[in-house]
Design an enzyme around this catalytic site. Structure first.
Site, PDB file in Angstrom:
ATOM      1  N   HIS A   3      -2.692  61.849  14.569  1.00  9.00           N
ATOM      2  CA  HIS A   3      -3.613  60.885  15.162  1.00  9.00           C
ATOM      3  C   HIS A   3      -2.851  59.802  15.921  1.00  9.00           C
ATOM      4  O   HIS A   3      -2.793  58.650  15.497  1.00  9.00           O
ATOM      5  CB  HIS A   3      -4.514  60.275  14.081  1.00  9.00           C
ATOM      6  CG  HIS A   3      -5.555  61.218  13.563  1.00  9.00           C
ATOM      7  ND1 HIS A   3      -5.412  61.896  12.364  1.00  9.00           N
ATOM      8  CD2 HIS A   3      -6.736  61.623  14.090  1.00  9.00           C
ATOM      9  CE1 HIS A   3      -6.473  62.659  12.173  1.00  9.00           C
ATOM     10  NE2 HIS A   3      -7.289  62.520  13.206  1.00  9.00           N
ATOM     11  N   ASP A   8     -12.603  66.963  20.512  1.00 11.79           N
ATOM     12  CA  ASP A   8     -11.830  66.344  19.429  1.00 11.79           C
ATOM     13  C   ASP A   8     -11.116  67.383  18.564  1.00 11.79           C
ATOM     14  O   ASP A   8      -9.999  67.159  18.104  1.00 11.79           O
ATOM     15  CB  ASP A   8     -12.766  65.493  18.573  1.00 11.79           C
ATOM     16  CG  ASP A   8     -12.023  64.669  17.528  1.00 11.79           C
ATOM     17  OD1 ASP A   8     -10.836  64.345  17.754  1.00 11.79           O
ATOM     18  OD2 ASP A   8     -12.619  64.340  16.496  1.00 11.79           O
ATOM     19  N   GLN A  48      -5.744  76.718   8.333  1.00 19.84           N
ATOM     20  CA  GLN A  48      -6.289  76.793   9.680  1.00 19.84           C
ATOM     21  C   GLN A  48      -7.398  77.831   9.786  1.00 19.84           C
ATOM     22  O   GLN A  48      -8.409  77.609  10.455  1.00 19.84           O
ATOM     23  CB  GLN A  48      -5.166  77.127  10.669  1.00 19.84           C
ATOM     24  CG  GLN A  48      -4.285  75.948  11.003  1.00 19.84           C
ATOM     25  CD  GLN A  48      -5.050  74.843  11.721  1.00 19.84           C
ATOM     26  OE1 GLN A  48      -5.560  75.025  12.815  1.00 19.84           O
ATOM     27  NE2 GLN A  48      -5.149  73.694  11.082  1.00 19.84           N
ATOM     28  N   HIS A  67     -11.280  57.075  21.033  1.00 19.99           N
ATOM     29  CA  HIS A  67     -12.033  57.562  19.874  1.00 19.99           C
ATOM     30  C   HIS A  67     -11.255  57.482  18.561  1.00 19.99           C
ATOM     31  O   HIS A  67     -11.858  57.510  17.484  1.00 19.99           O
ATOM     32  CB  HIS A  67     -12.502  59.003  20.100  1.00 19.99           C
ATOM     33  CG  HIS A  67     -11.458  60.038  19.812  1.00 19.99           C
ATOM     34  ND1 HIS A  67     -10.413  60.318  20.678  1.00 19.99           N
ATOM     35  CD2 HIS A  67     -11.274  60.869  18.747  1.00 19.99           C
ATOM     36  CE1 HIS A  67      -9.657  61.256  20.168  1.00 19.99           C
ATOM     37  NE2 HIS A  67     -10.142  61.622  18.985  1.00 19.99           N
ATOM     38  N   ASP A  68      -9.915  57.392  18.595  1.00 18.15           N
ATOM     39  CA  ASP A  68      -9.116  57.280  17.362  1.00 18.15           C
ATOM     40  C   ASP A  68      -8.165  56.090  17.395  1.00 18.15           C
ATOM     41  O   ASP A  68      -7.152  56.091  16.679  1.00 18.15           O
ATOM     42  CB  ASP A  68      -8.309  58.574  17.124  1.00 18.15           C
ATOM     43  CG  ASP A  68      -9.082  59.614  16.332  1.00 18.15           C
ATOM     44  OD1 ASP A  68     -10.004  59.218  15.591  1.00 18.15           O
ATOM     45  OD2 ASP A  68      -8.781  60.817  16.458  1.00 18.15           O
ATOM     46  N   SER A  79      -1.407  58.728  20.278  1.00 17.47           N
ATOM     47  CA  SER A  79      -1.946  58.715  21.643  1.00 17.47           C
ATOM     48  C   SER A  79      -1.863  60.087  22.304  1.00 17.47           C
ATOM     49  O   SER A  79      -2.596  60.344  23.268  1.00 17.47           O
ATOM     50  CB  SER A  79      -1.217  57.670  22.481  1.00 17.47           C
ATOM     51  OG  SER A  79       0.140  58.025  22.677  1.00 17.47           O
ATOM     52  N   THR A  80      -1.004  60.975  21.818  1.00 19.95           N
ATOM     53  CA  THR A  80      -0.977  62.337  22.364  1.00 19.95           C
ATOM     54  C   THR A  80      -2.275  63.063  22.032  1.00 19.95           C
ATOM     55  O   THR A  80      -2.824  63.788  22.869  1.00 19.95           O
ATOM     56  CB  THR A  80       0.226  63.116  21.802  1.00 19.95           C
ATOM     57  OG1 THR A  80       1.424  62.393  22.095  1.00 19.95           O
ATOM     58  CG2 THR A  80       0.313  64.500  22.404  1.00 19.95           C
ATOM     59  N   HIS A  81      -2.770  62.882  20.818  1.00 18.46           N
ATOM     60  CA  HIS A  81      -4.074  63.465  20.464  1.00 18.46           C
ATOM     61  C   HIS A  81      -5.177  62.863  21.340  1.00 18.46           C
ATOM     62  O   HIS A  81      -6.049  63.590  21.831  1.00 18.46           O
ATOM     63  CB  HIS A  81      -4.374  63.217  18.988  1.00 18.46           C
ATOM     64  CG  HIS A  81      -5.796  63.508  18.595  1.00 18.46           C
ATOM     65  ND1 HIS A  81      -6.344  64.766  18.640  1.00 18.46           N
ATOM     66  CD2 HIS A  81      -6.794  62.680  18.157  1.00 18.46           C
ATOM     67  CE1 HIS A  81      -7.606  64.719  18.243  1.00 18.46           C
ATOM     68  NE2 HIS A  81      -7.903  63.468  17.955  1.00 18.46           N
TER      69      HIS A  81
END
Length: 780
Positions: free
Chosen positions: A535, A704, A756, A575-576, A537-539
Site C-alpha cells: 500500500h 483496486d 492467491q 484512495h489509499d 504510491s506505486t499501488h
C-alpha cells in the site's frame, strides 16, 4: 457456552527401570507408521454418560529434530498402542502436518533449544483454531538439581510434560494414560458441541442457572419467548427473573425440592423483559457438579396455550409448523425486537390462520416505512392466504431478509479452506474479533509538506527522457508499473498522474494551472508510506492506470459524464493515502486512534477520503478545486468520497450484486429481446443517476484489485508484496498479543500461490466477469 480446553500439566517423572524393550530397539523409521495386525480397532466406542461416542484411530504427531532413542521409543509405543503416527523434523513441517491431519496428540522435543524453539512452535500451533482439542506434551530433560516450574510450559500452551525416558514401555504407558485421560476428556468436550447444538435448536425454552439462581445459559427459544438477548443475561450476574404472580410459597417449595435432588414440574409464572408475566409449564432438574453438590438447575419451559391449559407435546407439534418455530428460534438478529413481526405468544394451537401475528397490525399502521419493512409486510400479507408449503418457504425468505449480511455468501468450515476463510475474515470484517485491554496507538503522523525546492519537473514537457520512455505504453493493459517505479525512484504517482490527467484534460475541467496539479500530485504521493511493501504510491499509480484504462472503454464512456471521469481519476490517486500497511480489523483490534475516530466502521477508507480533502484544501498552491463553482465542487467531492468508500471490502458482494442486478441483467434482457443495437435503450440503462454510481464503484473496485488480471510477472510481484504486508501484520499481532486476523499468513508456513488462488476464486472471478459483461472492457 464454550468449552475451554484443559491446561492441566502432569509433572509425573517416569523412572528409568530395566532395559529398552525389543520393540523399542526395532522402532520403525520416522514417518508414517502403520498399525500392526495386533492393534486395536480403528473405531472405538466410548460411553459419555447417556451418550454414545465413536472414537477414530488416534493421530499422533512426534516433533523431534533428529532421530534418537526417545523418538524411536515413542514410534514403537504408537505402533504397539495402535495409534497412527507422523514424525516432523522442523517447525514448518510440524505446522504443515498438523494443519493437514489435525492430530489428537502432539509430543514435542523440548530438550534441545538449538534445533528449534519448542515453546514458540507450541504457540503457533495453538494459534490454529482446531488445536484447542489437541493435547500437546513437552519432552523435557531430567532435572539435574532443583525441579523447574511448569508455568512456562503452561503459558506456551502445553498440556503435560514428560521427563525424558527412552524405555519403550514407559512411553507406551504414557500414551495409554494420555489416551484414557486428557485425550478422551477432549473427545467428550468436543461432544458437548453436539449437545449444545441440540439445545440451540430445541423448540422449548431452556434455561440453565447456578445453585444461586444466576443464569448460566439460555437458548434462542428462551430469548424469543422472554424478549431478552442472551448477552443481557450472561454479561453480569443476572438472577432468574421472577414474577410477582407466583404464590409466595411456590419459590420456597421449588428450592426445597431441588436441594433434595428431586425434579420439580408444575405451572410457573415467568417475567418477560417488558414486565409482562407469561404462564408456563416448567420442568426443573437439578444437576450434580463439582464436589458432588448440586451446582446447576436445568429448566425446560413450555408456554401455556390461550386457555391456560398445558399442551401435550404431540398436540403442540400437530398444531404448529416446525419451520415456523425454527424461524423464531434460529433468528440471529435480536437487537430490535420490533423487527420480529411475529408475536411468539400467538403461536398456540388455533390453526394455521391464527398463527399469523397480531403485532403486524401495528407495523402496517406505521406512516414511515423503510423499503425492507414494506417487503416484510408484503410477504406476511401473502402468507395469510398461502398454502402451508408456500407459507413455510416465505418463512425462510423472511429469515434471510432479517440477516445483516444480505450480499455475503456463506463459507464452509475453516478446515475446508483456511486461506479463503482467513482472507474473508481479514478483509471483510471491521475488527469483530476485538480484544479489550490492548491499546495500539498509531504514532501521530505529521502530514508531509512539499519542500521549498521543486523535486519534479515544472510541466509535462520537462519529464526526463528515461521516465518518459517507461510511460510510452501507459494506455496499454500490460503497462509495467514497476519499471516506472524504478525509473522515478519510487515516485511513479506524480509522473504517471501528470500524463494521465493531461490526457483526460483534468486541468481544463478544474480550471487549475498545471503547476497546481503537479504540487497536488506531489503532496498526495508524499503522504503514501514508501515503507509499505504494497500500500504505497506505486499501488496508487497502478490503480490510477487501471482506472484510466477502463474510462477509455466505449461502454464506460456511454455511462459517465466528464465530472464522473475526473472524480474517478482523483479517487484512484487518493484512495489509499496514508495507509499504515495494516487492515481495518487490525486497527480495530488494537484500539487505534483511527478506529476510535471512525467508530470501527470503514476506518481506513474514511481516513483516506477525509485526509485527501484536508491536504488539498489547506493550501492554495495545491488546491486543485479552488476555482470550481460551489455546486459542481460538492458533486465532485461526493463522487470521490463514494468511490473511495466503495473500496472497503465489507461491501464487496453488495456492490457486485447491485451492479449485476441493475445493469448486467437489464442489458442482457435487451440483448435477448433483439434490442441490443438500440443505443437509446442501452443509454437509458447506463445513464440513470443510480446506475452511474454503481458503474463508478465497480470501476474503482476492479482497478483496486486488478493485480491478478495483469501479466503474470506483474501479478507475481504484487502477490509477493501484499503477502509480505500481511506477514508483517501477523508478526506484529503476535508480538502485541492481539488476535491474529489471518493466521494462514504466517511467513513460516504460508503458501502464497494458495492464498492467491483463494483470493481469485472468491473475489476476482465473478467481479471481473460482471464488469466485462461480454463487452470486452479489458480485452478490447
Amino acid at each position: 457456552m464454550g468449552c475451554a480446553s484443559s491446561f492441566h500439566i502432569s509433572d509425573r517423572v517416569v523412572n528409568h527401570s530395566g532395559k529398552e524393550s525389543e520393540d523399542s530397539q526395532n522402532c520403525p523409521q520416522p514417518g508414517h507408521i502403520k498399525p500392526s495386525n495386533a492393534c486395536q480397532s480403528t473405531l472405538t466406542e466410548v460411553r459419555f454418560g447417556p451418550m454414545k461416542l465413536y472414537e477414530d484411530q488416534l493421530q499422533v504427531l512426534l516433533v523431534f529434530a533428529k532421530d534418537d532413542a526417545q523418538s524411536n521409543s515413542f514410534c514403537g509405543a504408537c505402533e504397539r498402542a495402535g495409534f497412527r503416527c507422523n514424525v516432523a523434523r522442523t517447525p514448518e513441517a510440524a505446522l504443515e502436518s498438523f494443519q493437514e491431519k489435525k492430530h489428537d496428540l502432539i509430543i514435542m522435543d523440548h530438550r534441545h533449544s538449538r534445533f528449534f524453539d519448542a515453546e514458540a512452535l507450541c504457540r503457533s500451533i495453538r494459534a490454529i483454531s482446531c488445536s484447542q482439542n489437541t493435547v500437546i506434551v513437552a519432552v523435557v530433560k531430567r532435572p539435574d538439581r532443583e525441579e523447574a516450574t511448569v508455568m512456562p510450559l503452561i503459558s506456551a500452551g502445553f498440556n503435560r510434560r514428560y521427563v525424558e525416558n527412552s524405555n519403550m514401555m514407559s512411553c507406551y504407558n504414557e500414551l495409554i494414560q494420555l489416551h484414557h485421560g486428557e485425550i478422551r476428556a477432549q473427545i467428550k468436550l468436543r461432544a458437548c458441541n453436539a449437545v449444545f447444538t441440540a439445545l440451540e435448536q430445541s423448540q422449548e425454552a431452556i434455561e440453565i442457572s447456578s445453585e444461586d439462581h444466576i443464569i448460566q445459559y439460555v437458548n434462542p427459544a428462551y430469548e424469543c419467548i422472554m424478549g431478552y438477548q442472551r448477552g443481557e443475561l450472561l454479561k453480569e450476574n443476572t438472577e432468574v427473573p421472577k414474577s410477582e404472580q407466583n404464590k409466595p410459597d411456590l419459590l420456597d417449595n421449588i428450592s426445597s425440592c431441588l436441594r433434595r435432588g428431586k425434579e420439580w414440574q408444575g405451572v410457573y409464572y415467568a417475567k418477560k423483559k417488558n414486565g409482562d408475566s407469561v404462564q408456563q409449564n416448567v420442568k426443573m432438574t437439578p444437576v450434580v457438579g463439582q464436589g458432588g453438590k448440586i451446582r446447576h438447575c436445568v429448566s425446560v419451559n413450555r408456554p401455556l396455550n390461550d386457555h391456560n391449559k398445558t399442551e401435550k407435546p404431540c398436540e403442540r407439534v400437530q398444531a404448529e409448523s416446525q419451520t415456523d418455530i425454527q424461524q423464531f428460534c434460529k433468528h440471529k438478529d435480536r437487537r430490535k425486537g420490533s423487527l420480529d413481526v411475529r408475536s411468539t405468544t400467538s403461536r398456540g394451537s388455533d390453526g394455521s390462520s391464527q398463527r399469523r401475528y397480531s403485532s403486524m397490525a401495528r407495523i402496517h399502521s406505521m406512516t414511515i416505512e423503510a423499503p425492507i419493512t414494506k417487503v416484510i409486510n408484503i410477504i406476511n400479507a401473502a402468507q395469510e392466504s398461502s398454502p402451508m408449503p408456500v407459507a413455510e418457504a416465505l418463512d425462510r425468505v423472511l429469515e434471510i431478509l432479517r440477516t445483516t449480511e444480505l450480499y455475503s455468501p456463506q463459507l464452509g468450515t475453516k478446515e475446508e479452506d483456511p486461506h479463503t476463510n482467513d482472507l474473508v475474515g481479514g478483509l471483510m470484517t471491521d475488527g469483530l474479533r476485538r480484544l479489550s485491554g490492548n491499546e495500539y496507538i498509531l504514532a501521530t503522523k505529521q502530514l508531509h509538506h512539499i519542500p521549498g525546492h521543486l523535486t519534479t519537473p515544472l510541466s509535462l514537457n520537462d519529464i526526463p527522457p528515461c521516465i518518459a520512455q517507461t510511460m510510452e505504453n501507459e494506455d496499454s493493459w500490460d503497462f509495467d508499473i514497476f519499471s516506472l517505479e524504478s525509473a522515478t525512484i519510487k515516485r511513479p504517482l506524480t509522473y504517471l498522474g501528470l500524463k494521465i490527467f493531461s490526457r483526460f484534460g483534468v486541468c481544463e475541467f478544474l480550471s487549475c494551472p498545471e503547476a497546481t496539479l503537479r504540487s497536488w500530485l506531489q503532496i498526495i504521493e508524499a503522504n503514501y508510506h514508501s515503507s509499505n511493501s504494497y500500500h504505497n504510491s506505486t499501488h496508487a499509480a497502478d490503480v490510477l492506470h487501471a482506472t484510466a484504462y477502463f474510462l477509455c472503454k466505449e461502454r464506460v464512456k456511454q455511462s459517465l459524464d466528464p465530472i464522473d471521469e475526473v472524480a474517478a481519476l482523483i479517487a484512484a490517486a487518493v484512495h489509499d493515502v496514508d495507509h499504515p500497511g495494516r487492515t481495518n480489523s487490525f486497527l480495530c483490534n488494537a484500539g487505534s486512534e483511527l478506529a476510535i475516530l471512525y467508530n470501527d466502521t470503514a476506518v481506513l477508507e474514511s481516513h483516506h477520503a477525509a485526509l485527501a480533502f484536508q491536504i488539498t484544501t489547506r493550501d492554495d498552491k495545491c488546491n486543485i478545486f479552488k476555482n470550481m463553482e460551489r455546486n459542481e465542487y460538492r458533486t465532485l467531492r461526493q463522487a470521490v468520497i463514494d468511490m473511495v468508500l466503495a473500496t472497503e471490502m465489507t461491501k464487496h458482494f453488495e456492490h457486485v450484486n447491485k451492479f449485476v442486478n441493475s445493469i448486467n441483467k437489464p442489458l442482457a434482457a435487451l440483448e435477448e429481446n433483439g434490442d441490443n443495437g438500440d443505443e437509446d435503450s442501452v443509454k437509458s440503462i447506463l445513464t440513470t443517476p443510480e446506475n452511474r454510481i454503481l458503474v463508478k464503484r465497480m470501476l474503482i473496485k476492479c482497478a483496486d484489485i486488478s493485480n491478478p488480471c495483469r501479466p503474470l510477472e506483474l501479478c507475481i510481484e504484487w502477490a509477493g508484496r501484499i503477502s509480505e504486508e500481511y506477514f508483517a501484520q501477523t508478526d506484529e499481532e503476535k508480538q502485541q498479543g492481539l488476535p491474529v486476523v489471518m493466521p494462514v499468513f504466517d511467513r513460516n508456513t504460508c503458501s502464497i500461490p494458495k492464498s492467491q488462488i483463494s483470493f481469485i476464486d472468491y473475489f476476482i472471478t465473478d467481479m471481473f466477469d460482471a464488469w466485462d459483461g461480454k463487452k470486452h472492457i479489458i480485452s478490447s
